[in-house]
Scaffold this motif. Structure first.
Motif, PDB file in Angstrom:
ATOM      1  N   ASP A  43       0.846  -1.179   0.000  1.00  0.00           N
ATOM      2  CA  ASP A  43       0.000   0.000   0.000  1.00  0.00           C
ATOM      3  C   ASP A  43       0.891   1.242   0.000  1.00  0.00           C
ATOM      4  N   SER A  44       1.937   1.218   0.830  1.00  0.00           N
ATOM      5  CA  SER A  44       2.866   2.360   0.854  1.00  0.00           C
ATOM      6  C   SER A  44       3.721   2.393  -0.420  1.00  0.00           C
ATOM      7  N   PHE A  45       4.098   1.241  -0.948  1.00  0.00           N
ATOM      8  CA  PHE A  45       4.834   1.151  -2.216  1.00  0.00           C
ATOM      9  C   PHE A  45       4.026   1.804  -3.337  1.00  0.00           C
ATOM     10  N   ASN A  46       2.735   1.506  -3.379  1.00  0.00           N
ATOM     11  CA  ASN A  46       1.879   2.028  -4.446  1.00  0.00           C
ATOM     12  C   ASN A  46       1.675   3.533  -4.359  1.00  0.00           C
ATOM     13  N   ARG A  47       1.968   4.109  -3.201  1.00  0.00           N
ATOM     14  CA  ARG A  47       1.805   5.554  -3.018  1.00  0.00           C
ATOM     15  C   ARG A  47       3.146   6.219  -2.672  1.00  0.00           C
ATOM     16  N   CYS A  48       4.237   5.606  -3.143  1.00  0.00           N
ATOM     17  CA  CYS A  48       5.567   6.046  -2.717  1.00  0.00           C
ATOM     18  C   CYS A  48       5.994   7.402  -3.278  1.00  0.00           C
ATOM     19  N   SER A  49       5.203   8.016  -4.152  1.00  0.00           N
ATOM     20  CA  SER A  49       5.500   9.391  -4.577  1.00  0.00           C
ATOM     21  C   SER A  49       5.335  10.361  -3.417  1.00  0.00           C
ATOM     22  N   ASP A  50       4.515   9.990  -2.458  1.00  0.00           N
ATOM     23  CA  ASP A  50       4.325  10.762  -1.228  1.00  0.00           C
ATOM     24  C   ASP A  50       5.485  10.416  -0.294  1.00  0.00           C
ATOM     25  N   PRO A  51       6.305  11.401   0.097  1.00  0.00           N
ATOM     26  CA  PRO A  51       7.472  11.111   0.951  1.00  0.00           C
ATOM     27  C   PRO A  51       7.129  10.353   2.240  1.00  0.00           C
ATOM     28  N   ALA A  52       5.990  10.631   2.841  1.00  0.00           N
ATOM     29  CA  ALA A  52       5.607   9.924   4.068  1.00  0.00           C
ATOM     30  C   ALA A  52       5.349   8.446   3.770  1.00  0.00           C
ATOM     31  N   GLN A  53       4.716   8.160   2.650  1.00  0.00           N
ATOM     32  CA  GLN A  53       4.464   6.765   2.266  1.00  0.00           C
ATOM     33  C   GLN A  53       5.760   6.058   1.879  1.00  0.00           C
ATOM     34  N   PHE A  54       6.675   6.794   1.262  1.00  0.00           N
ATOM     35  CA  PHE A  54       7.974   6.220   0.912  1.00  0.00           C
ATOM     36  C   PHE A  54       8.719   5.805   2.184  1.00  0.00           C
ATOM     37  N   GLU A  55       8.696   6.655   3.195  1.00  0.00           N
ATOM     38  CA  GLU A  55       9.356   6.345   4.469  1.00  0.00           C
ATOM     39  C   GLU A  55       8.672   5.172   5.171  1.00  0.00           C
ATOM     40  N   LYS A  56       7.362   5.130   5.099  1.00  0.00           N
ATOM     41  CA  LYS A  56       6.633   4.004   5.679  1.00  0.00           C
ATOM     42  C   LYS A  56       7.052   2.706   4.981  1.00  0.00           C
ATOM     43  N   HIS A  57       7.131   2.760   3.658  1.00  0.00           N
ATOM     44  CA  HIS A  57       7.556   1.589   2.879  1.00  0.00           C
ATOM     45  C   HIS A  57       8.959   1.152   3.304  1.00  0.00           C
ATOM     46  N   ALA A  58       9.849   2.082   3.476  1.00  0.00           N
ATOM     47  CA  ALA A  58      11.240   1.780   3.865  1.00  0.00           C
ATOM     48  C   ALA A  58      11.293   1.026   5.188  1.00  0.00           C
ATOM     49  N   GLY A  59      10.393   1.337   6.102  1.00  0.00           N
ATOM     50  CA  GLY A  59      10.393   0.713   7.424  1.00  0.00           C
ATOM     51  C   GLY A  59      10.099  -0.781   7.420  1.00  0.00           C
ATOM     52  N   TYR A  60       9.602  -1.298   6.329  1.00  0.00           N
ATOM     53  CA  TYR A  60       9.319  -2.734   6.250  1.00  0.00           C
ATOM     54  C   TYR A  60      10.572  -3.572   5.998  1.00  0.00           C
ATOM     55  N   PHE A  61      11.700  -2.931   5.727  1.00  0.00           N
ATOM     56  CA  PHE A  61      12.894  -3.659   5.313  1.00  0.00           C
ATOM     57  C   PHE A  61      14.035  -3.527   6.307  1.00  0.00           C
ATOM     58  N   ASP A  62      14.722  -4.627   6.505  1.00  0.00           N
ATOM     59  CA  ASP A  62      15.963  -4.639   7.270  1.00  0.00           C
ATOM     60  C   ASP A  62      16.996  -3.781   6.529  1.00  0.00           C
ATOM     61  N   THR A  63      17.885  -3.133   7.262  1.00  0.00           N
ATOM     62  CA  THR A  63      18.888  -2.288   6.602  1.00  0.00           C
ATOM     63  C   THR A  63      19.796  -3.081   5.668  1.00  0.00           C
ATOM     64  N   ALA A  64      19.964  -4.365   5.955  1.00  0.00           N
ATOM     65  CA  ALA A  64      20.824  -5.210   5.122  1.00  0.00           C
ATOM     66  C   ALA A  64      19.994  -6.110   4.198  1.00  0.00           C
TER      67      ALA A  64
END
Length: 160
Positions: A43-64
């Motif tokens: 859902d956040s990936f699909n709206r990743c043009s919005d910086p807040a959604q992009f950051e939310k999407h990023a939080g789903y992933f381990d740094t490595a």
């Protein structure tokens, strides 16, 4: 030979038994958890043009996180993967899970494997013609789920 067989039977009998319905309930709960994570991630990936959604999407992933894409190659970090997402996806494509294909498998003392198929829809042409298989390895650590490995492969044209 008879002694070995007896020892084997005694060992098997001493293993803890989990009722089938309890295992089924645990698997159904895990399936629901992973399906919910998938929904939130994309859902956040699909709206990743919005910086807040992009950051939310990023939080789903381990740094490595390791991301393997049959056409795009491999990225070895969250930052590299997100740079590709920002460059190639945001504002261009959305992803849709094909729900009937979703399967979830527990990984003892780690998390789960999610696999299925998804399609990609071109926002400019308003059509969904890309289909691919995927696998996501999820880790549960300190009460938080994060994707540690992602594979997106077998990209092909969707057939009607």
């Amino acid at each position: 030979m008879k002694t070995k067989l007896t020892c084997l039977l005694l060992t098997l009998c001493s293993l803890p038994m989990v009722p089938a319905h309890a295992a089924d309930a645990d698997n159904a709960s895990l399936h629901d958890t992973i399906a919910e994570l998938d929904h939130g991630m994309f859902d956040s990936f699909n709206r990743c043009s919005d910086p807040a959604q992009f950051e939310k999407h990023a939080g789903y992933f381990d740094t490595a996180v390791e991301f393997y894409h049959d056409n795009g190659g491999v990225t070895w970090t969250r930052e590299a993967m997100l740079a590709n997402t920002r460059k190639h996806v945001c504002g261009n494509y959305t992803r849709q899970l094909l729900p009937a294909t979703l399967e979830v498998f527990p990984i003892k003392d780690f998390g789960a494997i999610e696999q299925g198929q998804h399609q990609f829809c071109d926002l400019k042409g308003e059509h969904c013609d890309g289909l691919a298989d995927f696998v996501i390895v999820w880790r549960l650590r300190d009460g938080q789920w994060q994707a540690t490995r992602v594979l997106s492969y077998a990209h092909r044209a969707a057939t009607p």
